[in-house]
Design a protein around this motif. Structure first.
Motif, short mmCIF file in Angstrom:
data_model
loop_
_atom_site.label_atom_id
_atom_site.label_comp_id
_atom_site.label_asym_id
_atom_site.label_seq_id
_atom_site.Cartn_x
_atom_site.Cartn_y
_atom_site.Cartn_z
N ALA A 28 0.86 -1.41 -0.01
CA ALA A 28 -0.15 0.13 0.06
C ALA A 28 1.05 1.30 -0.05
N ALA A 29 0.25 2.15 -0.56
CA ALA A 29 0.84 3.54 -0.80
C ALA A 29 -0.25 4.57 -0.54
N GLU A 30 0.17 5.83 -0.08
CA GLU A 30 -0.74 6.80 0.28
C GLU A 30 -0.45 8.10 -0.53
N ALA A 31 -1.65 8.83 -0.62
CA ALA A 31 -1.71 10.13 -1.26
C ALA A 31 -2.93 10.86 -0.43
N GLU A 32 -2.76 12.16 -0.34
CA GLU A 32 -3.44 13.11 0.62
C GLU A 32 -4.38 13.74 -0.27
N ASN A 33 -4.20 13.79 -1.70
CA ASN A 33 -5.14 14.55 -2.64
C ASN A 33 -5.12 13.79 -3.97
N GLY A 34 -6.05 14.21 -4.85
CA GLY A 34 -6.20 13.80 -6.17
C GLY A 34 -4.78 13.97 -7.15
N GLU A 35 -4.29 15.18 -6.78
CA GLU A 35 -3.14 15.72 -7.68
C GLU A 35 -2.18 14.70 -7.43
N GLU A 36 -1.76 14.66 -6.01
CA GLU A 36 -0.52 13.59 -5.60
C GLU A 36 -0.81 12.31 -5.97
N ALA A 37 -1.98 11.84 -6.09
CA ALA A 37 -2.61 10.36 -6.33
C ALA A 37 -2.31 10.17 -7.98
N LEU A 38 -2.50 11.25 -8.55
CA LEU A 38 -2.37 10.94 -10.18
C LEU A 38 -0.93 10.95 -10.66
N ALA A 39 0.12 11.61 -9.93
CA ALA A 39 1.37 11.60 -10.00
C ALA A 39 1.96 10.20 -9.49
N ARG A 40 1.54 9.75 -8.34
CA ARG A 40 1.75 8.38 -8.25
C ARG A 40 1.41 7.25 -9.10
N CYS A 41 -0.04 7.58 -9.65
CA CYS A 41 -0.31 6.47 -10.62
C CYS A 41 0.41 6.81 -11.89
N LYS A 42 0.85 7.67 -12.25
CA LYS A 42 1.87 8.10 -13.45
C LYS A 42 3.05 7.43 -13.35
N ALA A 43 3.67 7.31 -12.12
CA ALA A 43 4.88 6.82 -11.72
C ALA A 43 4.83 5.19 -11.87
N ALA A 44 3.85 4.52 -11.06
CA ALA A 44 3.54 3.27 -11.15
C ALA A 44 2.07 2.69 -10.67
N MET A 45 1.68 2.40 -12.04
CA MET A 45 -0.10 2.25 -11.76
C MET A 45 -0.47 0.99 -10.82
N PRO A 46 -1.30 1.52 -9.63
CA PRO A 46 -1.65 0.41 -8.86
C PRO A 46 -2.65 -0.31 -9.34
N ASP A 47 -3.01 -1.66 -8.77
CA ASP A 47 -4.02 -2.62 -9.14
C ASP A 47 -5.46 -2.08 -8.52
N LEU A 48 -5.03 -1.27 -7.54
CA LEU A 48 -6.41 -0.91 -6.78
C LEU A 48 -6.30 0.48 -6.26
N VAL A 49 -7.28 1.21 -6.47
CA VAL A 49 -7.36 2.60 -5.69
C VAL A 49 -8.40 2.93 -4.86
N ILE A 50 -8.22 3.08 -3.49
CA ILE A 50 -9.20 3.31 -2.56
C ILE A 50 -9.27 4.84 -2.42
N LEU A 51 -10.39 5.62 -2.58
CA LEU A 51 -10.54 7.02 -3.11
C LEU A 51 -11.49 7.79 -2.36
N ASP A 52 -11.23 8.87 -1.74
CA ASP A 52 -12.02 9.96 -1.08
C ASP A 52 -12.63 10.66 -2.13
#
Length: 121
Positions: A28-52
């Protein structure tokens, strides 16, 4: 190993969701907003995203819309975990590209059941 990205502006919710998915064998990795999450996904796409849904900088709706528009080798499953519980909100979240929906506050059994339904547990 399967990877999960937990995206929420609440540190407490991120820790809870992270503990649950790590118990299911995810890295598991964490992000505190969508912008940070998008950057993480572009770096390494996860299998699952749990999203607020409601977050500063970039909302969950904007994140999932942009994620689904991003070309990728694999498409992660996305589950909204939010207090937006009206039928219209659920429809909007699914229409934007989410695979499922969990209403806050949620517990471990509820999240595990959703993941099992999606074939992700």
């Amino acid at each position: 190993m399967r990877r999960c990205l937990v995206v929420d502006d609440s540190r407490m919710i991120r820790k809870l969701a992270r503990r649950i998915v790590e118990g299911l064998g995810y890295e598991a990795a964490e992000a505190e907003n969508g912008e940070e999450a998008l950057a993480r996904c572009k770096a390494a796409m996860p299998d699952l995203v749990i999203l607020d849904w409601n977050m500063p900088v970039m909302s969950g709706i904007e994140f999932v819309t942009r994620l689904r528009a991003t070309p990728a080798d694999r498409v992660p499953r996305v589950i909204f975990c939010t207090s937006n519980a009206q039928a219209g909100d659920i429809h909007k979240g699914i229409s934007a590209g989410a695979d499922d929906y969990v209403v806050k506050p949620f517990d471990e059994a509820t999240l595990r059941a959703k993941l099992r339904d999606l074939g992700m547990a």
